[in-house]
Design an enzyme around this catalytic site. Sequence first.
Site, mmCIF file in Angstrom:
data_model
loop_
_atom_site.group_PDB
_atom_site.id
_atom_site.type_symbol
_atom_site.label_atom_id
_atom_site.label_comp_id
_atom_site.label_asym_id
_atom_site.label_seq_id
_atom_site.Cartn_x
_atom_site.Cartn_y
_atom_site.Cartn_z
ATOM 1 N N ARG A 39 0.817 -1.219 0.000
ATOM 2 C CA ARG A 39 0.000 0.000 0.000
ATOM 3 C C ARG A 39 0.850 1.268 0.000
ATOM 4 O O ARG A 39 0.459 2.292 -0.573
ATOM 5 C CB ARG A 39 -0.944 -0.009 1.217
ATOM 6 C CG ARG A 39 -1.970 1.135 1.205
ATOM 7 C CD ARG A 39 -2.941 1.014 2.364
ATOM 8 N NE ARG A 39 -4.022 1.970 2.268
ATOM 9 C CZ ARG A 39 -4.262 2.925 3.169
ATOM 10 N NH1 ARG A 39 -3.495 3.036 4.239
ATOM 11 N NH2 ARG A 39 -5.268 3.757 3.004
ATOM 12 N N ILE A 65 -7.130 7.697 -1.074
ATOM 13 C CA ILE A 65 -6.902 6.256 -1.085
ATOM 14 C C ILE A 65 -7.720 5.709 0.068
ATOM 15 O O ILE A 65 -7.624 6.179 1.200
ATOM 16 C CB ILE A 65 -5.401 5.898 -0.943
ATOM 17 C CG1 ILE A 65 -5.214 4.367 -0.967
ATOM 18 C CG2 ILE A 65 -4.771 6.525 0.276
ATOM 19 C CD1 ILE A 65 -3.741 3.932 -1.050
ATOM 20 N N SER A 66 -8.597 4.777 -0.222
ATOM 21 C CA SER A 66 -9.572 4.309 0.765
ATOM 22 C C SER A 66 -8.917 3.628 1.955
ATOM 23 O O SER A 66 -7.812 3.080 1.867
ATOM 24 C CB SER A 66 -10.565 3.330 0.118
ATOM 25 O OG SER A 66 -11.389 3.989 -0.805
ATOM 26 N N GLN A 67 -9.613 3.664 3.063
ATOM 27 C CA GLN A 67 -9.226 2.919 4.265
ATOM 28 C C GLN A 67 -9.116 1.435 3.904
ATOM 29 O O GLN A 67 -9.976 0.897 3.212
ATOM 30 C CB GLN A 67 -10.305 3.140 5.320
ATOM 31 C CG GLN A 67 -10.113 2.404 6.619
ATOM 32 C CD GLN A 67 -11.307 2.615 7.551
ATOM 33 O OE1 GLN A 67 -12.251 3.335 7.225
ATOM 34 N NE2 GLN A 67 -11.274 1.971 8.698
ATOM 35 N N PRO A 68 -8.068 0.750 4.345
ATOM 36 C CA PRO A 68 -7.935 -0.680 4.038
ATOM 37 C C PRO A 68 -9.169 -1.509 4.406
ATOM 38 O O PRO A 68 -9.540 -2.430 3.670
ATOM 39 C CB PRO A 68 -6.707 -1.097 4.846
ATOM 40 C CG PRO A 68 -5.876 0.133 4.891
ATOM 41 C CD PRO A 68 -6.863 1.265 5.023
#
Length: 215
Positions: A39, A65-68
């Site tokens: 990431r 960038i989205s939260q995992p």
Amino acid sequence: MQASDTHIYKAQRQILANNLKTKGITDKRVLEAIRQVPRHAFMDERYIRFAYQDDAFPIAAGQTISQPYTVAFQTQLLDIQKDDKVLEIGTGSGYQCAVLLEITSSVFSIERQEILYESAFKRLKELGYSPHLRYGDGHEGWPEEAPFDKILITAAAHEIPPRLLEQLTIGGKLVMPVGGANTQKMTLVEKISDTESIFSEHGGFVFVPLLKGKV
């Protein structure tokens, strides 16, 4: 220049995957994808040291960038099989695309922001991933490559674009955050026939809006 992968990053990904498991991510394929995808390589330089925190961070063009957890949750809802043909609307940084490619090799992804399209194309290629990428309007989908077994939309709208439902195969699944600007419901659509689909909601999330056009 993005930071190279290290044993420390790999250990942090293992911790992240374990953390996501405690939050309800149980699909082993999804957890393994989280362990494999670097990431930090998709992050803005300013935030690389936070890459394996379970948080969203800014990227170019006013996007994130989205939260995992969100990436893993959407992917788990889709229940992707290794031979599935997947359409992603909103390539963004390319991180979600890489996670999908750890599960299936057939991923088509559309990005409307040219700067994001170009950077994701370069980054994914450098990391050895081979998605089919397009700079275009996600509302229109990718009709010449349809139908798709699974469709993932990584931006929110008040309703699911009809063209995307048309491009979903019968028996296929579509996942999209549906709602207004402040909160949306993660919606799973299971297509039963050309005229019938089953809709279900799976918790509240906040996403950037799905925009029409390329400019």
